[in-house]
Design a protein around this motif. Structure first.
Motif, PDB file in Angstrom:
ATOM      1  N   ASP A 198      -0.218   5.062  15.413  1.00  0.00           N
ATOM      2  CA  ASP A 198       0.857   4.171  14.960  1.00  0.00           C
ATOM      3  C   ASP A 198       1.767   4.925  14.000  1.00  0.00           C
ATOM      4  O   ASP A 198       1.367   5.228  12.875  1.00  0.00           O
ATOM      5  N   PRO A 199       3.007   5.236  14.404  1.00  0.00           N
ATOM      6  CA  PRO A 199       3.885   6.011  13.521  1.00  0.00           C
ATOM      7  C   PRO A 199       4.215   5.291  12.220  1.00  0.00           C
ATOM      8  O   PRO A 199       4.633   5.923  11.247  1.00  0.00           O
ATOM      9  N   HIS A 200       4.016   3.974  12.171  1.00  0.00           N
ATOM     10  CA  HIS A 200       4.341   3.206  10.969  1.00  0.00           C
ATOM     11  C   HIS A 200       3.101   2.864  10.131  1.00  0.00           C
ATOM     12  O   HIS A 200       3.197   2.070   9.195  1.00  0.00           O
ATOM     13  N   SER A 201       1.965   3.438  10.480  1.00  0.00           N
ATOM     14  CA  SER A 201       0.722   3.118   9.769  1.00  0.00           C
ATOM     15  C   SER A 201       0.748   3.668   8.354  1.00  0.00           C
ATOM     16  O   SER A 201       1.528   4.565   8.012  1.00  0.00           O
ATOM     17  N   MET A 202      -0.154   3.144   7.518  1.00  0.00           N
ATOM     18  CA  MET A 202      -0.283   3.664   6.159  1.00  0.00           C
ATOM     19  C   MET A 202      -0.693   5.133   6.180  1.00  0.00           C
ATOM     20  O   MET A 202      -0.226   5.931   5.365  1.00  0.00           O
ATOM     21  N   LEU A 203      -1.581   5.492   7.113  1.00  0.00           N
ATOM     22  CA  LEU A 203      -2.038   6.874   7.205  1.00  0.00           C
ATOM     23  C   LEU A 203      -0.875   7.813   7.483  1.00  0.00           C
ATOM     24  O   LEU A 203      -0.718   8.848   6.806  1.00  0.00           O
ATOM     25  N   ASN A 204      -0.035   7.480   8.453  1.00  0.00           N
ATOM     26  CA  ASN A 204       1.078   8.368   8.782  1.00  0.00           C
ATOM     27  C   ASN A 204       2.162   8.352   7.713  1.00  0.00           C
ATOM     28  O   ASN A 204       2.834   9.362   7.493  1.00  0.00           O
ATOM     29  N   PHE A 205       2.316   7.214   7.026  1.00  0.00           N
ATOM     30  CA  PHE A 205       3.209   7.223   5.862  1.00  0.00           C
ATOM     31  C   PHE A 205       2.693   8.187   4.806  1.00  0.00           C
ATOM     32  O   PHE A 205       3.466   8.966   4.227  1.00  0.00           O
ATOM     33  N   PHE A 206       1.383   8.123   4.527  1.00  0.00           N
ATOM     34  CA  PHE A 206       0.788   8.994   3.515  1.00  0.00           C
ATOM     35  C   PHE A 206       1.073  10.456   3.841  1.00  0.00           C
ATOM     36  O   PHE A 206       1.506  11.227   2.983  1.00  0.00           O
ATOM     37  N   ARG A 207       0.830  10.838   5.088  1.00  0.00           N
ATOM     38  CA  ARG A 207       1.070  12.223   5.499  1.00  0.00           C
ATOM     39  C   ARG A 207       2.538  12.611   5.301  1.00  0.00           C
ATOM     40  O   ARG A 207       2.848  13.677   4.766  1.00  0.00           O
ATOM     41  N   HIS A 208       3.428  11.733   5.741  1.00  0.00           N
ATOM     42  CA  HIS A 208       4.854  12.031   5.638  1.00  0.00           C
ATOM     43  C   HIS A 208       5.285  12.135   4.182  1.00  0.00           C
ATOM     44  O   HIS A 208       5.993  13.075   3.793  1.00  0.00           O
ATOM     45  N   PHE A 209       4.841  11.169   3.376  1.00  0.00           N
ATOM     46  CA  PHE A 209       5.277  11.147   1.984  1.00  0.00           C
ATOM     47  C   PHE A 209       4.775  12.369   1.221  1.00  0.00           C
ATOM     48  O   PHE A 209       5.515  12.966   0.427  1.00  0.00           O
ATOM     49  N   MET A 210       3.515  12.763   1.451  1.00  0.00           N
ATOM     50  CA  MET A 210       2.982  13.909   0.724  1.00  0.00           C
ATOM     51  C   MET A 210       3.695  15.202   1.119  1.00  0.00           C
ATOM     52  O   MET A 210       3.924  16.072   0.276  1.00  0.00           O
ATOM     53  N   GLY A 251       0.817  -1.213   0.000  1.00  0.00           N
ATOM     54  CA  GLY A 251       0.000   0.000   0.000  1.00  0.00           C
ATOM     55  C   GLY A 251       0.844   1.252   0.000  1.00  0.00           C
ATOM     56  O   GLY A 251       0.581   2.199  -0.755  1.00  0.00           O
ATOM     57  N   LYS A 252       1.868   1.292   0.825  1.00  0.00           N
ATOM     58  CA  LYS A 252       2.762   2.456   0.861  1.00  0.00           C
ATOM     59  C   LYS A 252       3.482   2.618  -0.470  1.00  0.00           C
ATOM     60  O   LYS A 252       3.644   3.739  -0.984  1.00  0.00           O
ATOM     61  N   THR A 253       3.923   1.501  -1.032  1.00  0.00           N
ATOM     62  CA  THR A 253       4.610   1.557  -2.322  1.00  0.00           C
ATOM     63  C   THR A 253       3.697   2.093  -3.414  1.00  0.00           C
ATOM     64  O   THR A 253       4.114   2.904  -4.255  1.00  0.00           O
ATOM     65  N   LEU A 254       2.423   1.671  -3.420  1.00  0.00           N
ATOM     66  CA  LEU A 254       1.489   2.155  -4.438  1.00  0.00           C
ATOM     67  C   LEU A 254       1.200   3.641  -4.258  1.00  0.00           C
ATOM     68  O   LEU A 254       1.059   4.378  -5.242  1.00  0.00           O
ATOM     69  N   HIS A 255       1.091   4.107  -3.007  1.00  0.00           N
ATOM     70  CA  HIS A 255       0.936   5.544  -2.774  1.00  0.00           C
ATOM     71  C   HIS A 255       2.079   6.308  -3.433  1.00  0.00           C
ATOM     72  O   HIS A 255       1.872   7.327  -4.102  1.00  0.00           O
ATOM     73  N   ALA A 256       3.298   5.822  -3.223  1.00  0.00           N
ATOM     74  CA  ALA A 256       4.471   6.505  -3.756  1.00  0.00           C
ATOM     75  C   ALA A 256       4.576   6.358  -5.272  1.00  0.00           C
ATOM     76  O   ALA A 256       4.954   7.298  -5.975  1.00  0.00           O
ATOM     77  N   LEU A 257       4.204   5.187  -5.780  1.00  0.00           N
ATOM     78  CA  LEU A 257       4.335   4.935  -7.219  1.00  0.00           C
ATOM     79  C   LEU A 257       3.488   5.899  -8.034  1.00  0.00           C
ATOM     80  O   LEU A 257       3.979   6.539  -8.971  1.00  0.00           O
ATOM     81  N   VAL A 258       2.205   5.998  -7.700  1.00  0.00           N
ATOM     82  CA  VAL A 258       1.331   6.844  -8.516  1.00  0.00           C
ATOM     83  C   VAL A 258       1.735   8.308  -8.391  1.00  0.00           C
ATOM     84  O   VAL A 258       1.600   9.096  -9.341  1.00  0.00           O
ATOM     85  N   ALA A 259       2.289   8.701  -7.223  1.00  0.00           N
ATOM     86  CA  ALA A 259       2.730  10.074  -7.028  1.00  0.00           C
ATOM     87  C   ALA A 259       4.087  10.334  -7.671  1.00  0.00           C
ATOM     88  O   ALA A 259       4.517  11.491  -7.740  1.00  0.00           O
TER      89      ALA A 259
END
Length: 540
Positions: A444-456, A353-361
């Motif tokens: 959870d600092p490692h959750s998909m939600l917090n990854f999304f926030r950090h990555f964006m 899921g994290k990889t797909l967030h980053a891929l499309v972006a």
């Protein structure tokens, strides 16, 4: 292609968050989400680091297709609130530096719209030619072989006129006759109503369907081996035809240029067209050509069941080869298709899921994320008795419709209906979504939600990702190696492993990992980039 300048408009490279208003948040506890519910969640949406919100239809409607059947273009359906609520939403979003884009459904209306109610009464009333009417064949059958995406004949008999009317979608969604200049002028007036109200953009639903072939020629049959659905079930008879005569007609271009000229009178307004045609990539290029039609377009090419690095690369390269000065918008999920975690991941897989967030972006263009995608929500399994979508009811059990991706957002894991509403919601909240609720992922600092926030937040600081050109370097099967570059020689690469096994890619010797993206698990040494299963990395 030339790189976008530092003065690029806000929407180039923007992250757009799609809100399905029925399912984001129910503020008045009637079981259906509403505009005040969106207002209450603006701080959450702002925390995601997105640039704009695209809101699916909230207009007055009998809701046969949940708002995509409009009976009054200029009013908010009471189910969702009022015009005052909408004005407040726009103001509150702007206070948070978030743009508001609204859906515009221009090719058809509801059969409850006053225009159609008048048009159907006779062949000589003032609105008689506002919809697509045609006489029966001598044997009483429909005028031609055109089909509805939602199943069966695309024509419906109207006894008041003694004629058939065209509906590319539900029979309660009659198609407007865009060959009539009065219709074009009226539709532009309906659009301007919202531009004057301060919206920042228009997502144009089914925009390639505005015109039909005046001669009503039959669509030719499509061979069985070419019946690949894009946005509709592949066992749907709609896939049995080439839709040359009821979709993507040449006359559409002239109307798009009128629409763009109108929008250009409102600085900063953007148009985003949904494209579904026989060659959607070619249509995207055509509809965005010359900086005088649509600003952006997207298609269903990455919203398909096929999870394949080769398909992603081929799709992007084919579009880039034809796009010229146009601008794409990419997405992996929306309100019409199975959620990407189920469609491509086979279930919840936070690494993928994290990889797909980053891929499309990482692709050149803007990107749309569908509400809940930041949580990694999976497709909900809706029992037949709970189905709401007429599309799914018609094609059950082979195709269960679109309800599975439209269930309410899970806000609080242990609250009734996951905090969406105090009352039974219009669709059930599955138990599998409770474990992915916002309150749990917040902590959870490692959750998909917090990854999304950090990555964006990180992506906003990377001009190469928002403005750079794109190319692909060779990579092992199942992997993508995307190269983003600027005219001044700056280069960044994004590498993605879409397989369940670790892999090593060859990259330039002088490359260095960019660990601040938030993707983890990659290692780089002497030009050898090692990625974990379903992993990704950015390198410079």
């Amino acid at each position: 292609m030339s790189s976008v300048s530092d003065q690029a408009p806000w929407w180039r490279g923007a992250v757009i968050y799609q809100v399905y208003p029925r399912s984001l948040m129910d503020a008045n506890n009637d079981g259906v989400g509403d505009i005040r519910g969106i207002i209450s969640k603006l701080d959450y949406i702002a925390s995601l680091g997105v640039d704009a919100i695209w809101i699916s239809p909230f207009f007055k409607s009998p809701m046969r297709d949940f708002g995509y059947d409009i009976s009054d273009y200029r009013d908010v359906d009471p189910l969702f609130g009022s015009l005052g609520d909408l004005d407040e939403l726009i103001a509150e979003a702007h206070d948070r530096n978030i743009k508001i884009m609204i859906d515009q459904v221009l090719s058809h209306t509801s059969d409850q719209h006053a225009w159609f109610q008048e048009s159907r009464e006779s062949r000589d009333n003032p609105k008689a030619d506002w919809y697509v009417w045609a006489d029966a064949k001598p044997d009483g059958t429909a005028p031609n072989n055109w089909l509805s995406i939602f199943g069966g004949c695309g024509w419906e008999w109207e006894p008041r006129r003694g004629q058939y009317y065209l509906h590319n979608f539900l029979k309660s969604q009659p198609d407007l006759n865009f060959h009539n200049p009065e219709v074009q002028a009226q539709i532009l007036s309906e659009v301007e109503f919202w531009l004057k109200r301060g919206v920042d953009g228009l997502r144009l639903d089914a925009i390639s369907f505005c015109f039909h072939d005046k001669d009503l020629r039959d669509n030719p049959a499509k061979p069985a081996d070419q019946r690949q659905g894009r946005g509709f079930s592949e066992d749907n008879p709609y896939a049995f035809q080439y839709h040359y005569y009821n979709n993507d007609l040449p006359e559409n271009i002239g109307f798009l240029e009128q629409l763009r000229a109108l929008c250009d009178r409102y600085p900063g307004v953007v148009t985003l067209g949904e494209i579904s045609s026989e060659d959607s990539l070619a249509t995207m290029a055509k509809y965005t050509e010359g900086n005088k039609r649509l600003h952006m377009a997207y298609s269903f090419e990455l919203l398909v069941p096929e999870f394949c690095a080769r398909h992603i690369r081929t799709t992007v390269e084919n579009l880039e080869a034809s796009l010229n000065d146009g601008w794409p918008c990419w997405s992996l999920s929306n309100h019409d298709v199975v959620r990407v975690m189920s469609r491509w991941g086979g279930g919840f897989n936070p690494t993928l899921g994290k990889t797909l967030h980053a891929l499309v972006a990482a692709l050149r263009g803007s990107v749309c994320y569908y509400q809940g995608e930041e949580l990694g929500l999976v497709e909900a399994d809706i029992a037949y008795e709970d189905l709401q979508d007429p599309y799914g009811i018609t094609f059950w059990p082979n195709f269960k419709g679109r309800d599975g991706c439209r269930t309410p957002m899970p806000w609080q894991s242990d609250a009734p209906h996951a905090g969406f509403s105090a009352e039974k919601p219009w669709l059930p909240v599955p138990d599998s979504h409770r474990t992915l609720a916002v309150n749990l992922q917040d902590q959870d600092p490692h959750s998909m939600l917090n990854f999304f926030r950090h990555f964006m937040a990180w992506r906003k600081q990377q001009p190469l990702l928002t403005q750079g050109d794109i190319a692909f370097d060779d990579a092992p099967d199942g992997c993508l190696l995307i190269r983003r570059s600027m005219a001044d020689g700056q280069v960044m690469r994004a590498a993605f492993n879409l397989t369940a096994e670790p892999v090593t890619l060859q990259v330039p010797d002088q490359s260095a990992l960019l660990p601040d993206s938030g993707l983890t698990g990659a290692e780089l040494s002497a030009g050898q980039l090692s990625l974990p299963a379903f992993g990704g990395a950015f390198i410079a």
